[in-house]
Design a protein around this motif. Structure first.
Motif, PDB file in Angstrom:
ATOM      1  N   GLU A 144      66.271  45.163 -10.442  1.00 11.38           N
ATOM      2  CA  GLU A 144      66.570  45.664  -9.095  1.00 11.38           C
ATOM      3  C   GLU A 144      65.336  45.490  -8.212  1.00 11.38           C
ATOM      4  OE1 GLU A 144      67.153  49.889  -8.427  1.00 11.38           O
ATOM      5  OE2 GLU A 144      66.101  50.382 -10.290  1.00 11.38           O
ATOM      6  N   SER A 145      65.592  45.374  -6.926  1.00  6.74           N
ATOM      7  CA  SER A 145      64.512  45.151  -5.962  1.00  6.74           C
ATOM      8  C   SER A 145      64.580  46.168  -4.832  1.00  6.74           C
ATOM      9  CB  SER A 145      64.608  43.736  -5.365  1.00  6.74           C
ATOM     10  OG  SER A 145      64.352  42.745  -6.332  1.00  6.74           O
ATOM     11  N   VAL A 146      63.450  46.290  -4.117  1.00  3.57           N
ATOM     12  CA  VAL A 146      63.388  47.187  -2.960  1.00  3.57           C
ATOM     13  C   VAL A 146      62.636  46.499  -1.820  1.00  3.57           C
ATOM     14  CG1 VAL A 146      62.234  49.246  -2.069  1.00  3.57           C
ATOM     15  CG2 VAL A 146      63.638  49.415  -4.103  1.00  3.57           C
ATOM     16  N   PRO A 147      63.300  46.287  -0.682  1.00  3.20           N
ATOM     17  CA  PRO A 147      62.613  45.786   0.515  1.00  3.20           C
ATOM     18  C   PRO A 147      62.208  46.944   1.420  1.00  3.20           C
ATOM     19  CG  PRO A 147      64.968  45.676   0.856  1.00  3.20           C
ATOM     20  CD  PRO A 147      64.760  46.316  -0.502  1.00  3.20           C
ATOM     21  N   THR A 148      61.398  46.647   2.425  1.00  3.90           N
ATOM     22  CA  THR A 148      61.042  47.631   3.444  1.00  3.90           C
ATOM     23  C   THR A 148      61.674  47.213   4.764  1.00  3.90           C
ATOM     24  OG1 THR A 148      58.949  48.190   2.381  1.00  3.90           O
ATOM     25  CG2 THR A 148      59.156  48.710   4.723  1.00  3.90           C
ATOM     26  N   LEU A 149      62.294  48.156   5.452  1.00  4.33           N
ATOM     27  CA  LEU A 149      62.923  47.912   6.746  1.00  4.33           C
ATOM     28  C   LEU A 149      62.212  48.735   7.817  1.00  4.33           C
ATOM     29  CD1 LEU A 149      66.667  48.243   5.632  1.00  4.33           C
ATOM     30  CD2 LEU A 149      65.294  46.158   5.744  1.00  4.33           C
ATOM     31  N   MET A 150      62.418  48.369   9.070  1.00  7.81           N
ATOM     32  CA  MET A 150      61.877  49.139  10.183  1.00  7.81           C
ATOM     33  C   MET A 150      63.019  49.903  10.846  1.00  7.81           C
ATOM     34  SD  MET A 150      59.113  49.927  11.917  1.00  7.81           S
ATOM     35  CE  MET A 150      57.858  48.635  12.089  1.00  7.81           C
ATOM     36  N   TYR A 151      62.960  51.228  10.750  1.00  9.82           N
ATOM     37  CA  TYR A 151      63.974  52.067  11.388  1.00  9.82           C
ATOM     38  C   TYR A 151      63.587  52.331  12.836  1.00  9.82           C
ATOM     39  CZ  TYR A 151      66.127  52.597   6.875  1.00  9.82           C
ATOM     40  OH  TYR A 151      66.759  52.318   5.704  1.00  9.82           O
ATOM     41  N   VAL A 152      64.592  52.316  13.707  1.00  5.05           N
ATOM     42  CA  VAL A 152      64.368  52.380  15.142  1.00  5.05           C
ATOM     43  C   VAL A 152      65.124  53.554  15.745  1.00  5.05           C
ATOM     44  CG1 VAL A 152      64.438  51.080  17.302  1.00  5.05           C
ATOM     45  CG2 VAL A 152      64.324  49.850  15.115  1.00  5.05           C
ATOM     46  N   ASN A 153      64.422  54.359  16.517  1.00  7.20           N
ATOM     47  CA  ASN A 153      65.035  55.476  17.236  1.00  7.20           C
ATOM     48  C   ASN A 153      65.705  54.923  18.491  1.00  7.20           C
ATOM     49  OD1 ASN A 153      65.587  57.708  18.880  1.00  7.20           O
ATOM     50  ND2 ASN A 153      63.878  58.877  18.037  1.00  7.20           N
ATOM     51  N   LYS A 154      66.992  54.622  18.389  1.00  8.44           N
ATOM     52  CA  LYS A 154      67.716  54.009  19.501  1.00  8.44           C
ATOM     53  C   LYS A 154      67.780  54.935  20.718  1.00  8.44           C
ATOM     54  CE  LYS A 154      71.577  52.003  18.759  1.00  8.44           C
ATOM     55  NZ  LYS A 154      72.973  51.814  18.292  1.00  8.44           N
ATOM     56  N   THR A 155      67.933  56.233  20.462  1.00 10.73           N
ATOM     57  CA  THR A 155      68.047  57.187  21.565  1.00 10.73           C
ATOM     58  C   THR A 155      66.786  57.189  22.418  1.00 10.73           C
ATOM     59  OG1 THR A 155      69.532  58.565  20.244  1.00 10.73           O
ATOM     60  CG2 THR A 155      68.474  59.611  22.141  1.00 10.73           C
ATOM     61  N   LEU A 156      65.623  57.152  21.761  1.00  4.08           N
ATOM     62  CA  LEU A 156      64.361  57.159  22.493  1.00  4.08           C
ATOM     63  C   LEU A 156      64.220  55.886  23.331  1.00  4.08           C
ATOM     64  CD1 LEU A 156      60.974  58.374  21.076  1.00  4.08           C
ATOM     65  CD2 LEU A 156      61.095  56.337  22.510  1.00  4.08           C
ATOM     66  N   LEU A 157      64.580  54.741  22.747  1.00  2.11           N
ATOM     67  CA  LEU A 157      64.476  53.494  23.498  1.00  2.11           C
ATOM     68  C   LEU A 157      65.423  53.492  24.700  1.00  2.11           C
ATOM     69  CD1 LEU A 157      64.112  50.633  20.835  1.00  2.11           C
ATOM     70  CD2 LEU A 157      62.368  52.054  21.911  1.00  2.11           C
ATOM     71  N   GLU A 158      66.621  54.004  24.491  1.00  2.22           N
ATOM     72  CA  GLU A 158      67.579  54.067  25.595  1.00  2.22           C
ATOM     73  C   GLU A 158      67.069  54.967  26.710  1.00  2.22           C
ATOM     74  OE1 GLU A 158      71.181  55.317  23.760  1.00  2.22           O
ATOM     75  OE2 GLU A 158      71.529  53.380  22.758  1.00  2.22           O
TER      76      GLU A 158
END
Length: 424
Positions: A144-158
């Motif tokens: 099994e593998s694990v990648p890293t993702l970038m989570y984004v606060n959509k509400t703040l950007l909006e």
């Protein structure tokens, strides 16, 4: 009395027959440690392997798999090395990414090149398969593998009228957004809204084409790419005006970006959806931003499985290794009983998997789970080595000193750090 004696004799004969039959079975051993490889809670650490053993023994009634467990992850490498002294290494055993090179170079692992042609290796993600290779020879198969993702606060950007970046975004776009959102919201003279939490020099360096270890196995941080990465981190850190962004800031929705390993997302679900519940903000996920000399691919950490070079049951050990790593049913259970990503393309990209993962998402989230397949395809194997964690801790302290103090002679500092650590 004769009847009782007859029953006893029959019982003895049955037990003897069972023992004889049991002794005729071919036994292979499987060694594992008792916690998640990703250092997150896992209450089902045995179930996925017990299920694999049950399926395997049903396929091969004359074979018995003995599960050797109870070893902590911290003691596992020492335990394997101890077993190697008496040539009692389990037939099949876990190969953590940080131990692969040591296991392969010390002759513990069987070279699988004579077996590998039995498989369609194109079914594996290349980033996962390469984690078990040394000098282009296969010594372990990925589990099994694990990648890293970038989570984004959509509400703040909006709220800030900033468009959500796409997956092909760069450091420049990342920095621009962080700069725009970093501000004093309540007017008390102190920053209370920030660009990013948890993004570090290691993530930056990987996305800028840096390799911590060169082809000779030496530390290699004295490079133009690493210097560029640290300069970028200095700019990013300076935005916060020496304020340390905290996990509470992140939880309260005051941060635009947060990198997170997929295993953390799975283990702590509904986190970050827990945040959404309390702070009423929506999240999405992106691939990591690319540096000036790199790309946006994720560093893929992989747990592999190998066969002992001294195994007396190599052919059957190979069959069990395939059960763990190449069998679709076992790989499907990665998503239900573990926290990683299946190393088989057909499993991770399947609609069944997407539907399963979608159940963890809030109803109004647009989190693109299909991105997992792209992340795995475009990712690169994380090069790890013996004492990796210790060296990273040393580098952390030294490099953050450069970042926080905004040293200008970064190249000289990197050469000094490299020589200091390499000399130990």
């Amino acid at each position: 009395m004769k009847k009782i004696i007859g029953i006893l004799i029959a019982g003895v004969l049955i037990l003897t027959g069972i023992q004889i039959y049991s002794n005729q079975k071919q036994v292979i051993t499987f060694g594992m440690f008792t916690v998640s490889n990703w250092d997150v809670p896992n209450g089902n650490c045995y179930e996925i392997y017990e299920n694999a053993i049950e399926r395997f023994e049903n396929k091969y009634p004359d074979v018995q798999v003995e599960l050797i467990s109870g070893i902590s992850k911290e003691d596992y490498v020492e335990w394997i090395l101890g077993k190697s002294l008496t040539k009692e290494v389990p037939d099949v055993f876990m190969v953590p990414s940080e131990s692969f090179l040591m296991f392969a170079q010390s002759g513990l692992l069987l070279n699988l090149d004579s077996y590998i042609n039995q498989l369609d290796t194109a079914k594996f993600y290349s980033s996962s398969l390469e984690a078990g290779q040394l000098k282009e020879e296969q010594y372990a198969l990925p589990f099994e593998s694990v990648p890293t993702l970038m989570y984004v606060n959509k509400t703040l950007l909006e709220k800030e009228n900033i468009a959500l970046p796409d997956n092909d975004w760069t450091w420049d776009e990342f920095y621009s957004i962080c700069k725009q959102v970093t501000k004093d919201i309540d007017g008390d003279g102190l920053l209370d809204q920030f660009g990013v939490y948890g993004y570090d020099w290691l993530l930056a360096s990987h996305s800028n084409g840096c390799e911590l270890i060169d082809e000779q196995g030496n530390l290699a941080i004295y490079t133009d790419q690493m210097e560029d990465s640290i300069k970028f981190m200095q700019k990013l850190y300076a935005l916060n005006q020496n304020i340390e962004v905290s996990s509470q800031d992140f939880d309260e929705g005051k941060v635009a970006f947060c990198p997170m390993k997929f295993s953390e997302y799975r283990a702590y679900k509904p986190y970050p959806w827990r945040v959404k519940k309390y702070s009423n903000f929506e999240w999405d996920a992106l691939m990591l931003p690319s540096g000036h000399d790199g790309d946006h691919s994720s560093s893929i950490n992989t747990l592999s499985m190998g066969i002992s070079k001294n195994s007396k049951n190599k052919d059957m050990a190979w069959e069990f290794l395939k059960e763990l790593t190449y069998d679709v049913e076992c790989q499907k259970e990665i998503f239900t009983l573990s926290q990683g990503v299946s190393v088989l393309k057909e499993v991770t990209s399947s609609q069944e998997t997407l539907d399963l993962l979608s159940k963890d998402n809030p109803g109004d989230s647009s989190f693109q789970l299909k991105m997992l397949d792209s992340v795995m395809k475009e990712g690169t194997p994380q090069v790890m080595f013996t004492q990796y964690n210790d060296i990273i801790q040393q580098l952390d302290a030294e490099i953050y000193r450069i970042i926080i103090n905004r040293h200008e002679d970064i190249s000289i500092e990197l050469k000094t750090i490299q020589d200091k650590i390499q000399a130990k």
